[in-house]
Enzyme design. Structure first.
Site, mmCIF file in Angstrom:
data_model
loop_
_atom_site.group_PDB
_atom_site.id
_atom_site.type_symbol
_atom_site.label_atom_id
_atom_site.label_comp_id
_atom_site.label_asym_id
_atom_site.label_seq_id
_atom_site.Cartn_x
_atom_site.Cartn_y
_atom_site.Cartn_z
ATOM 1 C CE LYS A 36 -3.769 1.514 0.380
ATOM 2 N NZ LYS A 36 -3.484 2.535 -0.814
ATOM 3 C CD GLN A 54 2.985 4.820 2.081
ATOM 4 O OE1 GLN A 54 3.918 4.847 1.380
ATOM 5 N NE2 GLN A 54 2.411 4.222 3.312
ATOM 6 C CE LYS A 78 3.700 7.791 5.787
ATOM 7 N NZ LYS A 78 3.685 8.267 4.264
ATOM 8 C CE LYS A 134 4.573 7.676 -1.996
ATOM 9 N NZ LYS A 134 3.669 7.242 -0.689
ATOM 10 N N GLY A 193 -2.956 8.191 -4.320
ATOM 11 C CA GLY A 193 -1.824 9.408 -4.986
ATOM 12 C C GLY A 193 -1.048 9.579 -3.638
ATOM 13 C CG ASP A 194 3.389 10.691 -2.832
ATOM 14 O OD1 ASP A 194 3.988 11.549 -3.058
ATOM 15 O OD2 ASP A 194 3.082 10.482 -1.589
ATOM 16 C CB THR A 204 -2.711 13.283 4.429
ATOM 17 O OG1 THR A 204 -2.531 12.003 3.959
ATOM 18 C CG2 THR A 204 -1.264 13.169 4.846
ATOM 19 C CG ASN A 263 -6.098 16.906 -1.620
ATOM 20 O OD1 ASN A 263 -6.072 18.099 -1.967
ATOM 21 N ND2 ASN A 263 -6.101 16.009 -2.139
ATOM 22 C CB SER A 318 -5.157 4.766 1.658
ATOM 23 O OG SER A 318 -5.192 5.288 0.873
#
Length: 443
Positions: A89, A110, A113, A125, A164-165, A208, A239, A375
């Site tokens: 993820k 990630q 996290k 990622k 997204g990023d 976020t 965002n 997410s």
């Protein structure tokens, strides 16, 4: 030489020319040593050697045609780092600065996290050096469809779920998910961050930024204070920045700044978020346009947002945006806390200086975990064909961020010092992944 330092040196030598990946390894691995000293079985099982090596690295070309008929070729990446606790993820980043090193640093972070959220998701990622800025919708669609022509083979609702990023919002996700459906015939939860009309989750856009502020709220609570009346600096205008500013404002703070790659805006009356949303979300313009809408606001094309006196700093733009000189200014101005909304916002030198000076610093793997947490909640809703109200998702998000802070601060107190949230986040995220890797054997 300690186990963690040996793996660090060996991995850096094995992966030359990857400065971002080296930086995150340097920040994370040595902090794990106190736990490793208590659990010698980790070294025997080669946990770190397996952790730093991605399970899979996918690199591919992405050809596309612009509106004038010219052919372009970009490079696509997906690094599937660790699936011990669940499907990979992590987001996709479309930006000219993207390299394999960037994606590996993001993917490695990630792992920790996602573990901290307490949800069953692994670390991955991806992205491309494609720049969606200034491109037409047709050009972006063409690129996204070409990108998905390769990536679809490697993802799935129970395998790898991108999101997204930077450079990847609802438009890009829509185009990629549409192509994924076309190629696979599946309508599932393979992408998150989708539009609400086809499986997205309420509060995902805000997650976020809101989560960042919920985490920072816990830091302030530990200092016996709140956001009420605090001066807050926010960098970025995407965002994360917008919704961090929104939640901080709701909690009584005055947000003084936002920025983009061209410069930053200072509004002494407090940033007007409707104006920022108009410029960045609807018009896709530059933040310099803000001063045309707000009297008293100033725009600076040079300098740093961190020069403005503040109580709380929330870097929400990109990696290494807050350096040692910025940290010195924040310390001089009696800043209480720095909490990262972007990944690895703060250089190693700045982190060390903040820590020595008593400014509480929260690394992104803990403070910005709200996005990936929601997410995962979107994945759960898709699996159950459910749609939860905003208040329910927001309440779950708030609880997750409070739990992350509790876990991180308690781990820090046990293995380091009370406010060493870096060690707390790194060890806290590592423990679960390590335990599961031990249980699953050498794979």
């Amino acid at each position: 030489m300690s186990y963690s330092m040996k793996v660090l040196e060996d991995t850096k030598a094995k992966n030359p020319g990857q400065p971002e990946f080296h930086q995150t390894l340097t920040e994370i691995l040595p902090t794990l040593q106190p736990y490793l000293d208590e659990h010698r079985e980790c070294e025997k099982a080669g946990i770190l050697e397996r952790l730093v090596e991605p399970e899979r690295q996918i690199i591919f070309r992405v050809p596309w045609v612009d509106d004038s008929g010219a052919v372009h070729v970009n490079r696509g990446y997906r690094v599937q780092f660790n699936s011990a606790i669940g499907p990979y993820k992590g987001g996709l980043r479309f930006h000219p600065s993207v390299t394999l090193s960037t994606i590996k640093f993001l993917g490695f972070e990630q792992i920790f996290k996602n573990s901290l959220t307490g949800l069953p998701i692994g670390g991955g990622k991806g992205g491309s050096d494609f720049d969606p800025k200034g491109k037409s919708d047709r050009e972006v669609m063409g690129f996204c469809q070409s990108f998905m022509n390769e990536l679809y083979r490697h993802i799935g609702a129970d395998t790898d779920v991108p999101a997204g990023d930077i450079g990847v919002g609802a438009r890009e996700i829509g185009y990629m998910y549409g192509q994924y459906k076309r190629l696979t015939g599946l309508v599932d939860g393979t992408y998150t961050g989708k539009s609400l009309c086809y499986g997205g989750s309420l509060a995902r856009k805000e997650a976020t930024g809101y989560g960042l502020v919920y985490f920072a709220e816990q830091i302030l609570s530990s200092l016996k204070t709140t956001f009420q009346g605090k001066r807050v600096l926010v960098s970025g205008a995407g965002n994360v920045a917008i919704y961090a500013a929104e939640k901080a404002t709701q909690l009584g703070a005055k947000v003084l700044t936002v920025s983009d790659s061209s410069g930053y805006v200072l509004d002494p009356d407090g940033i007007d978020l409707e104006t920022v949303k108009l410029i960045k979300e609807k018009q896709r313009g530059r933040i310099s346009e803000y001063v045309k809408h707000r009297k008293g606001a100033e725009y600076f094309d040079k300098g740093s947002v961190w020069q403005v006196p503040c109580d709380v700093a929330l870097p929400c733009a990109t990696q290494n945006e807050l350096n040692e000189d910025d940290a010195k200014v924040l310390i001089k101005n009696n800043c209480l806390a720095v909490a990262e909304g972007s990944n690895m916002s703060t250089t190693l030198e700045a982190v060390e200086l903040l820590h020595k000076s008593g400014v509480i610093y929260a690394p992104g793997k803990a403070s910005n975990a709200g996005g990936v947490a929601v997410s995962a909640l979107e994945m759960a809703q898709n699996s159950g064909r459910l749609f939860w109200p905003f208040e329910e998702v927001d309440k779950k998000l708030q609880g997750i961020m409070q739990n992350i802070y509790k876990q991180v601060s308690e781990t820090a107190e046990h293995y380091a010092t009370k406010n060493d949230l870096v060690a707390g986040a790194n060890i806290g995220g590592f423990v679960k992944v390590c335990e599961v890797m031990m249980l699953q054997g050498i794979i």
